[in-house]
Scaffold this motif. Structure first.
Motif, PDB file in Angstrom:
ATOM      1  N   ARG A  43     -31.223 -16.411 -44.299  1.00  0.00           N
ATOM      2  CA  ARG A  43     -30.383 -16.551 -43.107  1.00  0.00           C
ATOM      3  C   ARG A  43     -31.185 -16.363 -41.822  1.00  0.00           C
ATOM      4  O   ARG A  43     -30.724 -16.739 -40.751  1.00  0.00           O
ATOM      5  CB  ARG A  43     -29.241 -15.535 -43.147  1.00  0.00           C
ATOM      6  N   GLU A  44     -32.334 -15.714 -41.954  1.00  0.00           N
ATOM      7  CA  GLU A  44     -33.158 -15.486 -40.759  1.00  0.00           C
ATOM      8  C   GLU A  44     -34.096 -16.664 -40.497  1.00  0.00           C
ATOM      9  O   GLU A  44     -34.772 -16.700 -39.485  1.00  0.00           O
ATOM     10  CB  GLU A  44     -33.999 -14.202 -40.915  1.00  0.00           C
ATOM     11  N   SER A  45     -34.138 -17.620 -41.423  1.00  0.00           N
ATOM     12  CA  SER A  45     -35.093 -18.714 -41.296  1.00  0.00           C
ATOM     13  C   SER A  45     -34.657 -19.672 -40.177  1.00  0.00           C
ATOM     14  O   SER A  45     -33.557 -19.559 -39.628  1.00  0.00           O
ATOM     15  CB  SER A  45     -35.191 -19.477 -42.606  1.00  0.00           C
ATOM     16  N   VAL A  46     -35.529 -20.615 -39.900  1.00  0.00           N
ATOM     17  CA  VAL A  46     -35.338 -21.528 -38.771  1.00  0.00           C
ATOM     18  C   VAL A  46     -34.078 -22.383 -38.934  1.00  0.00           C
ATOM     19  O   VAL A  46     -33.444 -22.763 -37.965  1.00  0.00           O
ATOM     20  CB  VAL A  46     -36.605 -22.401 -38.591  1.00  0.00           C
ATOM     21  N   PHE A  47     -33.667 -22.624 -40.168  1.00  0.00           N
ATOM     22  CA  PHE A  47     -32.521 -23.510 -40.397  1.00  0.00           C
ATOM     23  C   PHE A  47     -31.207 -22.901 -39.914  1.00  0.00           C
ATOM     24  O   PHE A  47     -30.208 -23.569 -39.791  1.00  0.00           O
ATOM     25  CB  PHE A  47     -32.390 -23.849 -41.885  1.00  0.00           C
ATOM     26  N   TYR A  48     -31.228 -21.596 -39.697  1.00  0.00           N
ATOM     27  CA  TYR A  48     -30.013 -20.939 -39.236  1.00  0.00           C
ATOM     28  C   TYR A  48     -30.208 -20.359 -37.844  1.00  0.00           C
ATOM     29  O   TYR A  48     -29.394 -19.580 -37.370  1.00  0.00           O
ATOM     30  CB  TYR A  48     -29.620 -19.823 -40.222  1.00  0.00           C
ATOM     31  N   ASN A  49     -31.328 -20.746 -37.213  1.00  0.00           N
ATOM     32  CA  ASN A  49     -31.641 -20.224 -35.888  1.00  0.00           C
ATOM     33  C   ASN A  49     -30.896 -21.032 -34.818  1.00  0.00           C
ATOM     34  O   ASN A  49     -30.974 -22.257 -34.774  1.00  0.00           O
ATOM     35  CB  ASN A  49     -33.162 -20.322 -35.674  1.00  0.00           C
ATOM     36  N   GLY A  50     -30.163 -20.311 -33.969  1.00  0.00           N
ATOM     37  CA  GLY A  50     -29.349 -20.963 -32.957  1.00  0.00           C
ATOM     38  C   GLY A  50     -30.148 -21.861 -32.018  1.00  0.00           C
ATOM     39  O   GLY A  50     -29.707 -22.948 -31.654  1.00  0.00           O
ATOM     40  N   PHE A  51     -31.334 -21.407 -31.630  1.00  0.00           N
ATOM     41  CA  PHE A  51     -32.154 -22.202 -30.710  1.00  0.00           C
ATOM     42  C   PHE A  51     -32.591 -23.496 -31.371  1.00  0.00           C
ATOM     43  O   PHE A  51     -32.452 -24.577 -30.817  1.00  0.00           O
ATOM     44  CB  PHE A  51     -33.384 -21.409 -30.271  1.00  0.00           C
ATOM     45  N   PHE A  52     -33.114 -23.373 -32.583  1.00  0.00           N
ATOM     46  CA  PHE A  52     -33.585 -24.544 -33.311  1.00  0.00           C
ATOM     47  C   PHE A  52     -32.453 -25.554 -33.483  1.00  0.00           C
ATOM     48  O   PHE A  52     -32.581 -26.732 -33.163  1.00  0.00           O
ATOM     49  CB  PHE A  52     -34.127 -24.108 -34.676  1.00  0.00           C
ATOM     50  N   LEU A  53     -31.312 -25.054 -33.959  1.00  0.00           N
ATOM     51  CA  LEU A  53     -30.184 -25.946 -34.227  1.00  0.00           C
ATOM     52  C   LEU A  53     -29.690 -26.612 -32.947  1.00  0.00           C
ATOM     53  O   LEU A  53     -29.368 -27.797 -32.929  1.00  0.00           O
ATOM     54  CB  LEU A  53     -29.046 -25.168 -34.890  1.00  0.00           C
ATOM     55  N   THR A  54     -29.653 -25.821 -31.851  1.00  0.00           N
ATOM     56  CA  THR A  54     -29.145 -26.381 -30.606  1.00  0.00           C
ATOM     57  C   THR A  54     -30.089 -27.450 -30.061  1.00  0.00           C
ATOM     58  O   THR A  54     -29.655 -28.510 -29.614  1.00  0.00           O
ATOM     59  CB  THR A  54     -28.952 -25.259 -29.569  1.00  0.00           C
ATOM     60  N   ILE A  55     -31.377 -27.163 -30.111  1.00  0.00           N
ATOM     61  CA  ILE A  55     -32.345 -28.156 -29.621  1.00  0.00           C
ATOM     62  C   ILE A  55     -32.232 -29.444 -30.439  1.00  0.00           C
ATOM     63  O   ILE A  55     -32.123 -30.549 -29.898  1.00  0.00           O
ATOM     64  CB  ILE A  55     -33.777 -27.588 -29.675  1.00  0.00           C
ATOM     65  N   ILE A  56     -32.210 -29.295 -31.760  1.00  0.00           N
ATOM     66  CA  ILE A  56     -32.102 -30.461 -32.635  1.00  0.00           C
ATOM     67  C   ILE A  56     -30.788 -31.196 -32.397  1.00  0.00           C
ATOM     68  O   ILE A  56     -30.749 -32.419 -32.237  1.00  0.00           O
ATOM     69  CB  ILE A  56     -32.178 -30.019 -34.121  1.00  0.00           C
ATOM     70  N   GLY A  57     -29.711 -30.423 -32.330  1.00  0.00           N
ATOM     71  CA  GLY A  57     -28.381 -31.022 -32.190  1.00  0.00           C
ATOM     72  C   GLY A  57     -28.234 -31.765 -30.879  1.00  0.00           C
ATOM     73  O   GLY A  57     -27.742 -32.895 -30.835  1.00  0.00           O
ATOM     74  N   GLN A  58     -28.680 -31.150 -29.789  1.00  0.00           N
ATOM     75  CA  GLN A  58     -28.567 -31.808 -28.482  1.00  0.00           C
ATOM     76  C   GLN A  58     -29.475 -33.020 -28.409  1.00  0.00           C
ATOM     77  O   GLN A  58     -29.104 -34.051 -27.844  1.00  0.00           O
ATOM     78  CB  GLN A  58     -28.928 -30.828 -27.367  1.00  0.00           C
TER      79      GLN A  58
END
Lengths: 366, 431
Positions: free
Chosen positions: B136-151
């Motif tokens: 859960r601490e990995s990059v796949f669940y990281n808010g910053f990573f997900l937001t950057i990718i998603g946006q």
């Protein structure tokens, strides 16, 4: 540093469309060679095949005896001057000129020096710091030439580079181009639809139509001894009479036309005339005379339709019986007034040597 | 036939109305940021104050959200600009017949609702994470990573549009010219195409950053446990607002205006330079004075003046006694209250004269418990300060009064004139 260019049985196809059909040309080292033809005749396609932007579908392109198959445009010893010049607008004049050195990794100082040398050559010394947009049309033209020469090509290719210039500048640049070519001594291959350019600058001209080389020769030969109906109708002005060959004797043919029997030289192309063939007879306006005495080989009865004064010339237009085209005569204005008036019936005379009979074929669009 | 005069008047009215509609809310909101009132409003105007701006600076969660937004914005720029550029370049390379399809596909993320993009990003990367057995601490669940990718999924489509419009003006022959002069394809890209695209890269970067900065729909899902400025604000609004939000808006509007003005200045200068070089090409004599004209450019001067005026105002407001003003406002309110009380008093006395003859007045008892100096029993009833005291006596009518006043009792807003009116109205009724 100059090379010959050989097009060996070159075919270029785009799908079903044939842009070049079995082209065989040998361009000598150091000569000024022109491809002349109407737009869409395939001359630019041929040029792109030489520069490497397209590959022939069949046949070979040899530069300096080396087969160019698979060699990209950036590896060929050619430089192309584009129709719109394609100068780099974000660079200064000298950066444009020295671009070919920059991509080779030559240092700034040396590039600058070379650019200044070339600016001298094109008579724009000290203008290197200007932006391209600050130059006039003729200056841009010369910068484009300098940029191409900086790459030290063996063959310089020019794709109608003068077409965007106004008439006066165009005539000036013709002389200049020829002078530059003689100074640098490399092979120039020039593409144009302007016969004036082709005839004045070139050592040899190839006339092209619909992907086919109609005739290759020097300017005089092209003008005086056209081999096909297309060349005769495309290069210079010509009066045309259509008919049928009734007799061939040596180099002459007797053609039965609607305006009567005309005796003319036969063309010397691959296709030869024989009795019974459909033939076109061409006579230049300056070869026609208003004849009173019977010293001419050929005579045609005609009515004067219109007379136009053009300063150094008179242009006279005639109605000829049995022909739907006007026949045009031009005569030097030697100060004497024309003795005939519109509506007069006269005899037009010309010698058989001045008329040329070709096999019926494609004509240039008027 | 309408006369020109009337037509002109209507045109002006329409234009004014249009601009009022466009900018009215912004202007009102900006004004509320400078009112010391605790609720964002323009009337009644209390004190000119910049305390809401100071308040902003002290809000640690807001600052954190802002930092996160900036970080994510930069991340999106880094990802979306190259993506958009390659997408646009690809469009110029694919066959004519495929082009409309390609365009539709690449542009479609713009048409998909942001919410859907957010949820799907979350689900997709969760799947990917599960596939790799990531924690859960990995990059796949990281808010910053997900937001950057998603946006970036839809913002890269925006940037692609910017690049497409620039590329349409590119003369492809220049590439051929460079190749013909011996440049490799990489050199051609770097020395010819990239410099040409520079302005587009800048606009695409700004666009991508702003689109990322103001995005809420996608971010609210992908940000997971972190927060950005937008998600923070949304959360804050739910808990009631104060003018610090207006203050933040003013800051953003000011920065936008400043940026837009600066952009305009540079654009004009570029245009002027182009015109000048065209004139030079025509052989006209041009005196080269515009090179050093930056400082005297009217737009630059305007920006400078506005900045100075703004900073001056803020400084002035910061140093001039805000507390004194507030005290004055408070005093003024009290005075208004007193005045109304007095008026009320006179009115009541007049009425009371008739009433007292019929029944004794029980209210007097309550009023007596904390009599206002110099006022009769009765009059003290309407003084808000006495309200609580009166309630304490638990006399029947006071009891009623208390329930009526309950809404206002819990906050100091008792000073607000309308509250008073309500109370006095209520009291008036019960008599």
């Amino acid at each position: 540093m100059s090379a010959d260019v050989q097009l060996d049985q070159v075919w270029i196809r785009f799908g079903d469309f044939v842009a070049a059909r079995d082209v065989n040309i040998h361009i000598q080292e150091g000569e000024f060679f022109s491809f002349l033809g109407p737009s869409g005749c395939g001359k630019t396609t041929l040029l792109r095949a030489v520069s490497g932007f397209s590959e022939p579908s069949e046949g070979r392109v040899l530069i300096g005896g080396r087969d160019m198959a698979g060699i990209g445009p950036n590896k060929r010893p050619t430089a192309l001057i584009f129709q719109n010049l394609a100068l780099f607008p974000l660079m200064t004049v000298w950066e444009n000129i020295a671009f070919s050195l920059e991509v080779k990794g030559v240092g700034t100082k040396e590039r600058r020096k070379k650019a200044e040398e070339l600016l001298e050559l094109i008579a724009l010394p000290g203008q290197g710091e200007k932006m391209v947009s600050e130059l006039s049309g003729g200056q841009k033209q010369r910068v484009a030439i300098a940029r191409a020469l900086a790459a030290e090509p063996d063959v310089l290719l020019l794709d109608e580079p003068l077409s965007a210039l106004d008439l006066k500048l165009r005539q000036h640049m013709r002389t200049e181009l020829r002078a530059i070519q003689q100074r640098v001594g490399i092979t120039f291959i020039y593409i144009t639809h302007d016969q004036g350019e082709a005839l004045t600058m070139s050592d040899h001209v190839a006339v092209m139509s619909q992907g086919i080389i109609q005739q290759v020769g020097d300017g005089n030969t092209i003008y005086d001894q056209p081999e096909t109906a297309f060349v005769a109708s495309f290069v210079g002005e010509n009066n045309l009479f259509k008919g049928k060959v009734s007799e061939i004797s040596g180099d002459y043919a007797l053609v039965d036309t609607s305006a009567g029997n005309i005796r003319a030289r036969t063309s010397k192309g691959e296709e030869r005339l024989s009795a019974g063939d459909e033939a076109y007879v061409f006579i230049r306006p300056e070869s026609l005379k208003i004849a009173n005495a019977s010293k001419f080989d050929n005579r045609i009865g005609a009515n004067i339709k219109q007379q136009e004064f053009e300063g150094s010339f008179w242009q006279v237009f005639f109605d000829v019986e049995g022909s739907d085209r006007d026949v045009k005569l031009s005569t030097v204005n030697d100060g004497s007034t024309l003795i005939h008036k519109v509506g007069d019936r006269v005899d037009l005379g010309f010698s058989a040597d001045m008329a040329i009979a070709t096999p019926a074929g494609e004509l240039a669009a008027e | 036939m309408i006369s020109d005069h009337i037509r002109k008047t209507f045109t002006i009215l329409f234009v004014l109305g249009f601009f009022a509609y466009l900018f009215g809310p912004l202007i009102i909101m900006s004004l509320t940021a400078f009112n010391s009132s605790a609720f964002p409003r323009v009337t009644p105007w209390e004190c000119f104050s910049v305390e809401w701006f100071q308040f902003l600076g002290k809000d640690a969660k807001l600052i954190e959200g802002l930092q996160n937004s900036i970080f994510i914005g930069i991340g999106v720029v880094v990802l979306a600009v190259p993506l958009g550029l390659s997408g646009a370049l690809m469009l110029t390379q694919v066959k004519e017949r495929v082009r409309p399809w390609y365009y539709t596909v690449t542009i479609s993320p713009i048409l998909v609702p942001g919410v859907v993009l957010g949820i799907s990003t979350l689900l997709f990367w969760d799947r990917v994470g599960t596939m790799f057995g990531a924690s859960r601490e990995s990059v796949f669940y990281n808010g910053f990573f997900l937001t950057i990718i998603g946006q970036a999924t839809f913002i890269s489509a925006y940037t692609m549009l910017v690049f497409i419009s620039r590329l349409q003006r590119f003369d492809r022959v220049q590439e051929e010219a460079a190749l013909d002069l011996g440049a490799t394809h990489v050199q051609t890209f770097r020395k010819i195409l990239l410099p040409f695209l520079k302005p587009a890269i800048a606009s695409a970067a700004v666009l991508a950053f702003l689109a990322s900065f103001e995005n809420y729909n996608t971010t609210v899902f992908t940000i997971v446990s972190e927060s950005t400025l937008t998600t923070f604000l949304a959360a804050k609004v739910r808990h009631g607002i104060n003018p610090s939000i207006s203050a933040l808006a003013v800051v953003i509007v000011a920065l936008t205006l400043f940026g837009a003005a600066l952009h305009e200045v540079f654009k004009r200068r570029e245009l002027a330079a182009e015109k000048e070089s065209a004139r030079i090409a025509k052989g006209e004599q041009v005196t080269r004075k515009s090179k050093n004209r930056f400082i005297t450019d009217p737009a630059v001067i305007l920006i400078f003046l506005v900045t100075v005026a703004g900073l001056g105002t803020v400084y002035f407001a910061g140093t001039m006694g805000l507390d004194e003003c507030k005290a004055a406002v408070k005093a003024e309110k009290q005075r208004v209250v007193q005045e109304r009380v007095k008026k009320r008093q006179q009115k009541s006395m007049f009425q009371d004269a008739g009433r007292q003859a019929l029944t004794p007045v029980p209210e007097g008892a309550g009023a007596r418990s904390r009599p206002a100096p110099g006022t009769s029993n009765f009059q003290g009833l309407f003084s808000p300060d006495n309200l609580e005291g009166q309630a304490g006596t638990k006399e029947t009518e006071q009891e009623q009064e208390k329930t009526r006043a309950a809404g206002t009792e819990q906050f100091q807003g008792i000073f607000a004139p309308q509250n008073l009116e309500e109370q006095s109205g209520a009291s008036g009724e019960q008599q």
